[in-house]
Write a protein that holds these residues in place. Structure first.
Motif, PDB file in Angstrom:
ATOM      1  N   HIS A   1      -0.216   5.208  -0.834  1.00 26.76           N
ATOM      2  CA  HIS A   1      -0.241   6.021   0.379  1.00 26.76           C
ATOM      3  C   HIS A   1       1.016   6.881   0.543  1.00 26.76           C
ATOM      4  N   ASP A   2       2.169   6.359   0.123  1.00 23.96           N
ATOM      5  CA  ASP A   2       3.432   7.071   0.343  1.00 23.96           C
ATOM      6  C   ASP A   2       4.436   6.694  -0.743  1.00 23.96           C
TER       7      ASP A   2
ATOM      8  N   ASN B   1       0.812  -1.227   0.000  1.00 21.19           N
ATOM      9  CA  ASN B   1       0.000   0.000   0.000  1.00 21.19           C
ATOM     10  C   ASN B   1       0.842   1.273   0.000  1.00 21.19           C
ATOM     11  N   TRP B   2       2.182   1.167   0.142  1.00 17.18           N
ATOM     12  CA  TRP B   2       3.024   2.355   0.044  1.00 17.18           C
ATOM     13  C   TRP B   2       2.890   3.008  -1.333  1.00 17.18           C
TER      14      TRP B   2
END
Length: 272
Positions: free
Chosen positions: A86-87, A82-83
């Protein structure tokens, strides 16, 4: 019985004003420099038909492959995916730590393919030439892990057990970084260097490298704690490092089989 050795080194080798030079960075530098010198020695012995400038380009591309591939591999293999949404900037924050050997290996392979295509050489002739140089960086990288007190092993009562203050407890543990230094660094370098002193058929040295690394990495993972964010993936012992190393075993066997009918690159007159 003597108290176990406590691994509590300063990760900063020296500091120049606000600039801190870390041991881990010096190990990377030493790996690239040592690999370049060892490869230049082999090139001057006629083991690679390219000029010094072309060879230096190859090492530069390989260096970029290690850094980029190692970071991308870590983020894909060892970090929740999910990085990406999200980031996404986490990918470039190398200073936060996190490099993957298998990702770096893919990065070097991509760099070798690009360089080989540009210079009209067979991809596996380049890989066979590079393979004996890789354990220098591998071994020094594991020493860097040891100095940093990271990637520690499982608790044990063996005589050489060590305490790592960064671990979740003060239990004596296997110094698994030193096991990897010895096997992936010293042993692999010695075997591949001696094996490649004699001209070998195409695929042979690459196959030997893949087979040795796959075996050694899978073996040491039994003494090393898995990454905390992943844990064991199956059976209470299977780790991501082992899963990623299984294809290397298969690749090594295939390469060694192909080498039985492959040509041998003749010794060349060293180019300027």
């Amino acid at each position: 019985m003597a108290a176990p050795f406590v691994v509590n080194f300063n990760p900063v080798a020296f500091q120049v004003g606000p600039l801190a030079i870390h041991w881990y960075g010096l190990m990377y530098l030493g790996g690239f420099l040592g690999g370049w010198l060892a490869g230049e020695y082999r090139r001057l012995k006629g083991r690679f038909p390219v000029s010094r400038d072309a060879y230096s380009d190859l090492i530069f591309y390989a260096m970029m492959g290690v850094v980029i591939g190692g970071r991308v591999g870590y983020m894909l293999f060892y970090t929740p995916i999910n990085w990406i949404w999200h980031d996404p900037l986490a990918l470039v924050r190398i200073w936060d730590g996190g490099m993957s050997f298998h990702g770096g290996l893919l990065g070097v392979a991509a760099a070798n393919w690009w360089w080989s295509r540009r210079h009209g050489l067979h991809f596996f002739d380049t890989v066979d030439f590079i393979a004996p140089l890789v354990p220098i960086g591998l071994g020094l990288g594991r020493l860097g892990n040891f100095i940093n007190g990271e990637l520690w092993g499982k608790p044990t009562d063996v005589a050489w057990a060590m305490v790592f203050p960064n671990a979740p407890d003060a239990l004596p543990r296997h110094p698994s970084q030193l096991y990897e230094f010895a096997l992936e660094g010293v042993v692999m370098f010695a075997v591949l260097w001696i094996y490649s002193m004699k001209p070998r058929p195409r695929y042979a040295v690459a196959g030997m490298f893949a087979l040795l690394y796959g075996c050694f990495r899978i073996f040491v993972e039994f003494f090393r704690l898995p990454d905390a964010q992943l844990g064991y993936l199956a059976f209470g012992w299977l780790t991501m490092g082992q899963i990623l190393s299984i294809p290397l075993l298969v690749f090594g066997v295939i390469c060694l089989a192909l080498s039985r009918r492959a040509p041998t690159l003749p010794l060349a007159t060293p180019a300027a």
